[in-house]
Design an enzyme around this catalytic site. Sequence first.
Site, PDB file in Angstrom:
ATOM      1  CE1 TYR A  57      -8.225  52.917  -0.161  1.00  0.00           C
ATOM      2  CE2 TYR A  57      -9.483  53.183  -2.183  1.00  0.00           C
ATOM      3  CZ  TYR A  57      -8.278  52.976  -1.544  1.00  0.00           C
ATOM      4  OH  TYR A  57      -7.138  52.818  -2.277  1.00  0.00           O
TER       5      TYR A  57
ATOM      6  CB  THR B  50      -6.316  55.166  -4.883  1.00  0.00           C
ATOM      7  OG1 THR B  50      -7.381  54.778  -5.749  1.00  0.00           O
ATOM      8  CG2 THR B  50      -6.912  56.052  -3.792  1.00  0.00           C
ATOM      9  CG  ASP B  51      -8.081  55.716 -10.022  1.00  0.00           C
ATOM     10  OD1 ASP B  51      -8.441  55.135  -8.975  1.00  0.00           O
ATOM     11  OD2 ASP B  51      -8.273  55.242 -11.160  1.00  0.00           O
ATOM     12  CD  GLU B  52     -11.433  53.710  -5.403  1.00  0.00           C
ATOM     13  OE1 GLU B  52     -12.377  53.981  -4.639  1.00  0.00           O
ATOM     14  OE2 GLU B  52     -10.994  52.563  -5.560  1.00  0.00           O
TER      15      GLU B  52
ATOM     16  CE  LYS C 244      -4.116  55.534  -0.258  1.00  0.00           C
ATOM     17  NZ  LYS C 244      -2.854  55.006   0.334  1.00  0.00           N
TER      18      LYS C 244
END
Length: 352
Positions: free
Chosen positions: A158, A132-134, A162
């Site tokens: 989260y 993810t870009d997060e 990741k």
Amino acid sequence: MILVTGGAGFIGSNFVLDWLAQSDEAVVNLDALTYAGNLRNLESLKGNPHHIFVHGDILDHDLVGALFAKYRPRAIVHFAAESHVDRSIFGPDAFFRTNVMGTVSLLNCAKAFYETLEGSERQAFRFLHVSTDEVYGSLTFDEAPFTEDTPYRPNSPYSASKASSDHAVRSWFRTYGLPVLTTNCSNNYGPYQFPEKLIPLVINNALSGLPLPIYGDGKNIRDWLYVKDHCDAIRLILANGRVGETYNVGGHNERDNLTIVKTICRILDELQPRRDGQSYTEQITFVKDRPGHDRRYAIDATKLSRELGWRPKEHFESGIRKTVQWYLNHLDWVDGVKTGAYREWTAKQYSL
């Protein structure tokens, strides 16, 4: 044959459906069927000999090892993850269990299998990790979009889980030579998304006459990627990506949350108007912001475009219209996932 983890979830099921619509190469689909995993997503594959579903956990080393031994997949596409930021705030342990230790367990099984391969089988093998870009943290409104070289600055349990899994994948490549690929994508939307995420939540609540909750001032910006464009990118990266590399996948569609909700309301006003003639925007409700809420994400997908020629096919206006229409055409699917636990979670999370 390929092994897909998390293939009954939102992005995973779209990938499996698209893969088998375009290829006769079989898929072994491993999914633990937690709350967001839904076999109804895969109903159209019932009886398809190229789809082999296995109910199980990526942390089950013996099961995963047996799948490698029996099916000898040429590639793993790893979607399996806990993915909802709000849930990670209330219960982070499950996120680190699945996203970190689950990925490490899968990497160990893949490494053991890879070490048995020779010749062309060894040359062709790939482990593609979907992230993810997060992991990159939050941007200000005027900062340049994330590139593959942006430092990691995760701000939620989260995204931290990741980020940890991304680092594990990189280390298995650098230390053991496992041929990995990593993708970091922006916010996905489209068919089969569990209705706790913003877009399906708004569609469902609008049609049910419920409040449309928006955190804070509604100005948090995300780059929105239609799920089928994401699936196209993953197939391309799996086929032609450079081993050991990371590829950002973005939709080139930055929108703030308030704009997203108003756009959905406008489409619903057209396709399924309220009985009282009022706009669905009347249901918009601003709620207390969540802790650590990142202000803006934006993806620079230049590397993917330059090296592999990928660009998204859907603009946001076309993709969101398709998405709203899909949910209107599949209200039975929505009803099927609206369990008591889901309703209790929504009420708790948004204080409605």
